[in-house]
Design a protein around this motif. Structure first.
Motif, short mmCIF file in Angstrom:
data_model
loop_
_atom_site.label_atom_id
_atom_site.label_comp_id
_atom_site.label_asym_id
_atom_site.label_seq_id
_atom_site.Cartn_x
_atom_site.Cartn_y
_atom_site.Cartn_z
N SER A 1 0.87 -1.19 0.00
CA SER A 1 0.00 0.00 0.00
C SER A 1 0.90 1.24 0.00
O SER A 1 2.06 1.17 0.40
CB SER A 1 -0.88 0.01 1.24
OG SER A 1 -0.09 0.28 2.39
N LEU B 1 -3.44 10.48 1.15
CA LEU B 1 -4.75 10.69 1.80
C LEU B 1 -5.78 11.19 0.80
O LEU B 1 -6.94 10.76 0.83
CB LEU B 1 -4.62 11.67 2.97
CG LEU B 1 -3.78 11.16 4.15
CD1 LEU B 1 -3.54 12.26 5.16
CD2 LEU B 1 -4.45 9.97 4.82
N LYS C 1 -5.84 10.53 -2.35
CA LYS C 1 -6.22 9.38 -3.18
C LYS C 1 -7.15 8.43 -2.44
O LYS C 1 -8.03 7.81 -3.03
CB LYS C 1 -4.96 8.61 -3.63
CG LYS C 1 -4.31 9.16 -4.89
CD LYS C 1 -2.87 8.73 -5.03
CE LYS C 1 -2.68 7.23 -5.05
NZ LYS C 1 -3.29 6.59 -6.23
N MET C 2 -6.95 8.31 -1.12
CA MET C 2 -7.81 7.43 -0.32
C MET C 2 -9.23 7.99 -0.21
O MET C 2 -10.21 7.25 -0.30
CB MET C 2 -7.23 7.26 1.09
CG MET C 2 -6.11 6.26 1.18
SD MET C 2 -5.49 6.20 2.87
CE MET C 2 -4.30 4.89 2.75
N PHE D 1 -11.67 8.81 -4.74
CA PHE D 1 -11.27 7.76 -5.68
C PHE D 1 -11.18 8.27 -7.12
O PHE D 1 -10.40 7.77 -7.91
CB PHE D 1 -12.27 6.58 -5.62
CG PHE D 1 -12.21 5.85 -4.31
CD1 PHE D 1 -11.09 5.09 -3.99
CD2 PHE D 1 -13.26 5.94 -3.40
CE1 PHE D 1 -11.03 4.42 -2.77
CE2 PHE D 1 -13.19 5.27 -2.19
CZ PHE D 1 -12.07 4.51 -1.87
N GLU E 1 -7.78 9.20 -8.90
CA GLU E 1 -6.80 8.16 -9.23
C GLU E 1 -6.11 8.42 -10.57
O GLU E 1 -4.92 8.25 -10.71
CB GLU E 1 -7.51 6.81 -9.26
CG GLU E 1 -6.58 5.61 -9.34
CD GLU E 1 -5.80 5.36 -8.05
OE1 GLU E 1 -4.64 4.98 -8.16
OE2 GLU E 1 -6.35 5.59 -6.95
#
Length: 324
Positions: A16, A66, A68-69, A72, A75
């Motif tokens: 990750s 963060l 990107k988390m 979504f 991306e």
């Protein structure tokens, strides 16, 4: 040292982005005690500068992770990929985020210089290969080869010279990692090998500036080995340092990057110019009045240096047959 090596492995084998960030943080925290030295103000200053720069890059990296988390749909956003690439480029000391790199290297010992120029580039490079924006990286690698070549022209410090040489080689490495990871590994191993020889020799003779090469009474074989390794690092054909560059040139030509290739080769010539200038001067200058010191070297070191020279000279011949 163990934590330094281990943290790179954590970073490149994490599954990750958060794991990658943790690996980079551990790497930073293990390198700071290695370079800081309470008796040497330059080393203390270098460690503080290094900490600040890497902290800024880490904060940006964590911020992008963060983002990107949470979102979504970001991306595939090119701007986000560019910022993420920039943080990794800043960590490895690539142009245009290179200004800290020669400054910090100036305050380090040769061993730490070697670690910073080779091992510390592994994890940012591998992470860059996972997630990059190719159009952005083309500009970066052209900047790297140009700044690496031109920046070294007016340097008198050998550490800064090797730092700019490292920035130039980063351009080649980024282009190789865009082609394939195996090619990057191949280039990186050769570059690390040549860099280790230079750092070992300068450490052995306690040389930090170009004028010391003229003044110090060195054996002519040592001067020859310095010449061979400088030219090899510059990538002159009969020497082994040309082999990885040759591979990258081949792959870039196959992918029709002719203008890029032209810039790469021209900048390599500029690097060779300032290497040859140093070598020529150290051969031709003869400071007789200043030669109070005779440098004595142990036999073992001498055998080791000669063995390395043989590898550097004969390496390209053997590798050419392998290639054919």
């Amino acid at each position: 040292m163990f934590i330094l090596f281990f943290s790179t492995l954590i970073s490149i084998s994490a599954n990750s982005w958060f794991g990658c960030w943790i690996g980079l943080e551990i790497n930073l925290l293990s390198f700071i005690p290695l370079i800081s030295n309470s008796k040497n103000l330059f080393a203390s200053e270098a460690s503080l500068k290094y900490f600040l720069i890497q902290s800024i890059a880490s904060i940006n990296f964590l911020f992008i992770i963060l983002m990107k988390m949470f979102f979504f749909y970001l991306e595939k956003n090119n701007f986000i990929i560019m910022i993420m690439n920039s943080t990794l480029l800043m960590k490895m000391g690539s142009a245009p985020f290179h200004f800290w790199f020669p400054n910090i290297i100036e305050g380090l010992s040769w061993m730490n210089c070697f670690i910073l120029m080779t091992w510390q580039k592994i994890s940012p490079m591998i992470l860059l290969s996972y997630y990059f924006f190719d159009k952005f990286l083309f500009i970066i690698l052209i900047l790297n080869v140009v700044i690496g070549a031109i920046g070294g022209l007016n340097q008198t410090s050998l550490r800064k010279l090797l730092a700019f040489s490292s920035i130039n080689n980063l351009g080649w490495m980024i282009s190789s990692i865009m082609i394939s990871e195996n090619l990057w590994l191949f280039y990186f191993c050769f570059y690390s090998f040549l860099n280790s020889i230079m750092c070992f020799m300068f450490f052995m003779f306690n040389i930090f500036f170009i004028n010391q090469l003229f003044i110090i009474n060195l054996n002519y074989l040592i001067k020859m080995s310095l010449m061979i390794n400088f030219l090899s690092l510059g990538g002159l054909p009969p020497f082994i340092g040309f082999f990885p560059k040759w591979m990258v040139i081949n792959f870039l030509l196959k992918n029709n990057f002719f203008i890029l290739m032209f810039i790469f080769i021209m900048m390599s010539l500029i690097m060779l110019l300032y290497y040859i200038r140093i070598i020529y001067s150290s051969f031709m200058f003869n400071y007789l009045k200043l030669k109070w010191l005779k440098i004595k070297i142990k036999n073992n070191s001498f055998i080791f240096i000669n063995f390395i020279n043989m590898i550097s000279l004969l390496g390209l011949i053997t590798s050419t047959f392998m290639y054919l």
